[in-house]
Write an enzyme that holds these catalytic residues in place. Structure first.
Site, short mmCIF file in Angstrom:
data_model
loop_
_atom_site.label_atom_id
_atom_site.label_comp_id
_atom_site.label_asym_id
_atom_site.label_seq_id
_atom_site.Cartn_x
_atom_site.Cartn_y
_atom_site.Cartn_z
N SER A 1 21.33 -23.13 -17.44
CA SER A 1 22.37 -24.13 -17.23
C SER A 1 21.95 -25.22 -16.24
CB SER A 1 23.66 -23.47 -16.73
OG SER A 1 23.46 -22.87 -15.47
N LYS B 1 32.43 -23.59 -12.25
CA LYS B 1 31.44 -24.51 -11.68
C LYS B 1 32.09 -25.81 -11.22
CE LYS B 1 27.48 -22.76 -14.30
NZ LYS B 1 26.48 -23.05 -15.34
#
Length: 806
Positions: free
Chosen positions: A656, A699
């Site tokens: 990611s 996130k």
């Protein structure tokens, strides 16, 4: 950067998919019809119907799904409906094997008969203990017994009388002494003394001795006949006992035989018991002087275990197909066991100490087992497979399986087995068993794969509301109003990290409802509202929030360095997710890079020090290939670069951070500053497309919390993959900031879109001649790489001259 290339921030509607309570056609859940636990499980239900309906061998079922799906409750509800018209199960008993006591016989009886037979046999023993002593105390019996006794006494007396008369005729006396019988000579009807005998002539002594010896032989023959007469007497007495008891015993058993005349195996058992009672009738007799009815009648029943019935399985309470779940499927708990009793320092056992196992209780029905528990109990899995393959339950102990003991034990007759075993476990165990256990595919041919989620639409939302109503009713909770149901649906999508899906994890849903009911109770409310649901969600997060607070605190105190303003070369804010069991939170992580003239290698520092996982290493190789393909497709790329997650002291895994890593690497190459008020997450492929990642909500919220704590400036935000837009279910604090224009979220689909946002410079596209605009990010990178290529050639030429000179 042109307006055409500028990405617009996502709107609040993109960030959170609300469930409008007005679209739910009810006021509260009391108005809804309850829905089955297996709502949304059409595929699994179809498999279950097939597995339960097909009667061929090997079609047992494996229900696979992740923990929290509510497999147990779903299966029980489904099976209860399935067995409504199913045949009734049998009772099972163990009885004595009179010809081989070490091998008890198994008795199969219709539902509800076993307990009745057990009580009838105990009553039968009591009746025998009362009736038989009474028969022996009757005048008729005593008279016949005296006749036999007198007959043999007379026979003995007559034999000795005849011998005595015969001896007297020969002037010999037959006398009885304390030690037996003896013979002595007579003279004038008086016994001759030894002195008188010695005074006789030798010839006369010889005549007397011959007579005595002849009579001794006859006496010996009479004495030898006495044990035979005693034996005959005992046999006649035993025969008398049996004959006189037989009528009484027949009367007791006649009623039992009438009651069980439809059960041939029971009649056979009763016949064996009756014969054994008559054969061993003396065991029931009381000593002389005792009452005909024993005072300890109940206690004496236990002296005759051979006539009892050991009920192994009694289905009289339900008389429907059993559904048994065994929480601890050990060998003994599955197959049953033979217990022992300590008597005078030794262990003894008999068929009455045989105990059932889960297979016995589920016989004729369904046995539910957790796959992992069966596999981790020694010998349980192999024994279960043997039972299913042989269609019988054979009771064996671990000692017997391992041949650890050689003592004699029982060998009970195996119980015929006919049931469906339903294993429950996750998918990994199922596929491992398929791959490594050849018997598994032969025995568990029906996989029932539970769905983890279902599409979120109006129809399914209403069905989900009905499922919520069913759980609320089952747990005796307060009803939920439409707003609370809408909030539960929204929270379900967030837990699933997909705005377009609804989760089918019933345990998590049930927990949320119970916790919401708690806060409604504190507020003394009659119904659960959306506020109560939100309180439950917030409280659950706070219970696990301490570690997140400590991580964010270290950033806010500048212990972990993260900038949220300004611009820096070769430095970027990546986003990470910390997973602690079922709790997850996000936070920013500084990623830096260095680049210089070199051999074309991108050094992954995390990998070199063994802190980077395989997926992260793969992502670094992909971005290396992308840079080489874009900027030096037809020539070597003379770059040496390094990437690192700053202040990372644990493992780094996942791809990611690929977008962040390629951006910071290009920044290091071309000396282009990167905006620190933005954080970025996303994976890329070799063509520069940005791909979806996990944990997007945590996130974004993690970076927002840091920015909010330092003070929102209105230009902060997050760059994320556009493919993750459908997964956004952000917390209200973030969406409120977006609405106020204080925080922004951008969705990028290509690396160039991300580069433009993060650098504030147009990424640039190739013109017809294949060149990037000089002022663009790609153009500046290309220029720098071109310089390094020339420098590499210069150094290569210099090295060649040095070689020629040498």
């Amino acid at each position: 950067m042109t307006k055409k290339q500028l990405l617009r921030p996502l709107t609040v509607d993109d960030l959170y998919r609300r469930c409008d309570p007005t679209t739910l056609p009810f006021h509260d859940t009391t108005e809804l019809e309850h829905l089955d636990n297996y709502f949304g499980q059409d595929r699994a239900v179809e498999a279950l119907r097939f597995g339960l309906g097909i009667r061929h061998e090997g079609y047992n079922i494996y229900v696979m799904g992740s923990p929290g799906m509510g497999k147990h409750e779903m299966l029980r509800d489904f099976l209860q409906q399935h067995i409504a018209e199913a045949p009734r199960p049998y009772d099972w008993c163990y009885i004595n094997n009179f010809s081989a006591p070490q091998q008890p016989k198994v008795l199969k009886l219709p539902c509800g008969i076993a307990n009745r037979l057990q009580k009838d046999m105990e009553q039968c023993i009591e009746d025998l203990l009362v009736t038989i002593p009474g028969v022996f105390q009757s005048a008729e019996y005593k008279s016949r017994l005296n006749e036999i006794s007198e007959e043999y006494s007379d026979k003995e007396q007559q034999a000795f009388t005849a011998l005595r008369d015969k001896a007297k005729e020969r002037n010999i006396a037959l006398m009885q002494t304390p030690t037996g019988y003896t013979l002595a000579p007579l003279a004038n009807d008086k016994i001759i003394t030894p002195e008188e005998f010695e005074a006789l002539e030798e010839a006369e002594q010889k005549v007397i001795e011959d007579k005595i010896n002849e009579l001794k032989e006859e006496l010996k023959q009479v004495v030898l006949k006495m044990p035979m007469w005693m034996k005959e007497g005992r046999e006649r007495m035993k025969k008398l006992n049996q004959n006189i008891v037989q009528n009484a015993v027949n009367q007791i058993f006649r009623e039992l035989e009438t009651r069980y005349n439809e059960h041939a195996e029971v009649l056979s058992f009763l016949a064996e018991v009756k014969d054994d009672v008559i054969e061993n009738v003396d065991a029931f007799r009381e000593e002389e002087g005792h009452a005909s009815v024993p005072e300890d009648l109940k206690a004496r029943v236990h002296e005759f275990p051979m006539y009892k019935v050991n009920v192994l399985v009694d289905n009289s309470s339900t008389c429907s197909q059993p559904i048994i779940y065994e929480d601890n499927p050990s060998l003994n708990n599955l197959m049953g066991r033979v217990e022992h009793e300590a008597q005078f320092g030794t262990l003894t056992t008999d068929f009455t100490l045989i105990r059932n196992g889960a297979l016995h209780r589920a016989n004729g029905g369904y046995l539910l087992l957790d796959a992992i528990k069966v596999l981790t109990n020694p010998f349980a899995w192999d024994t279960l497979k043997r039972a299913l393959q042989s269609h019988e339950i054979r009771i064996e102990s671990i000692d017997q399986l391992l041949s650890l003991v050689s003592t004699k034990s029982l060998e009970p007759e195996p119980v015929p087995l006919d049931l469906k075993v339903i294993l429950m476990g996750d998918r990994m165990i199922y596929y491992l068993l398929q791959a490594y256990d050849p018997d598994f595919n032969l025995l568990f041919k029906v996989p029932a794969d539970l769905s983890e989620d279902l599409p979120r639409n109006n129809d399914n939302s209403l069905g989900y509301a009905r499922l919520i109503a069913a759980l609320q009713h089952r747990k005796s909770l307060r009803p939920l109003d439409s707003g609370a149901v809408a909030r539960v649906i929204e929270q379900g999508s967030r837990m699933l990290e997909d705005a377009e899906k609804l989760p089918l994890h019933l345990n998590s849903l049930t927990d949320l409802l119970c916790e919401s009911d708690y806060y409604a109770d504190i507020a003394q409310a009659d119904q659960i509202s959306a506020d109560h649901v939100q309180q439950a969600v917030d409280a659950a997060a706070r219970r696990m929030d301490q570690f997140r607070e400590r991580v964010h605190e270290s950033i806010l105190r500048d212990i972990h360095l993260v900038d949220t303003s300004g611009a820096k070369v070769a430095q970027i804010n990546g986003l990470s997710v910390y997973q602690l069991g079922e709790y997850a939170f996000g936070g920013p992580t500084r990623i830096t890079a260095q680049a210089r003239l070199g051999s074309g290698k991108v050094l992954d520092i995390e990998r070199e020090v063994k802190l980077g996982g395989n997926i992260h290493s793969k992502a670094v190789l992909i971005l290396s290939a992308f840079i080489a393909s874009r900027y030096a497709k037809n020539r070597p790329l003379p770059i040496s670069a390094s990437l690192v997650f700053e202040q990372s002291y644990g493992g780094v895994e996942g791809d990611s951070a690929s977008v962040a890593e390629i951006t910071v690497l290009l920044s290091a190459i071309a000396d282009i500053p990167i905006r620190q008020n933005l954080a970025v997450t996303g994976s890329i492929n070799q063509h520069g497309q940005v791909q979806a990642i996990g944990g997007i909500n945590q996130k974004i919220e993690g970076f927002y919390d840091i920015c909010a704590a330092r003070g929102l400036t209105g230009d902060q935000g997050v760059v994320m993959p556009s493919a993750n837009t459908q997964h956004l279910m952000l917390a209200s604090r973030v969406t409120d900031a977006v609405v106020a224009g204080q925080f922004h979220i951008y969705a990028a689909s290509t690396i160039d879109e991300a580069l433009s946002l993060l650098t504030g410079i147009d990424a640039g596209e190739k013109n017809n001649s294949g060149q990037y605009p000089a002022a663009s990010v790609n153009g500046r990178v290309s220029v720098k790489i071109e310089e390094w290529i020339k420098a590499a050639k210069k150094y290569a030429a210099h090295d060649d001259k040095d070689d020629d000179h040498e």
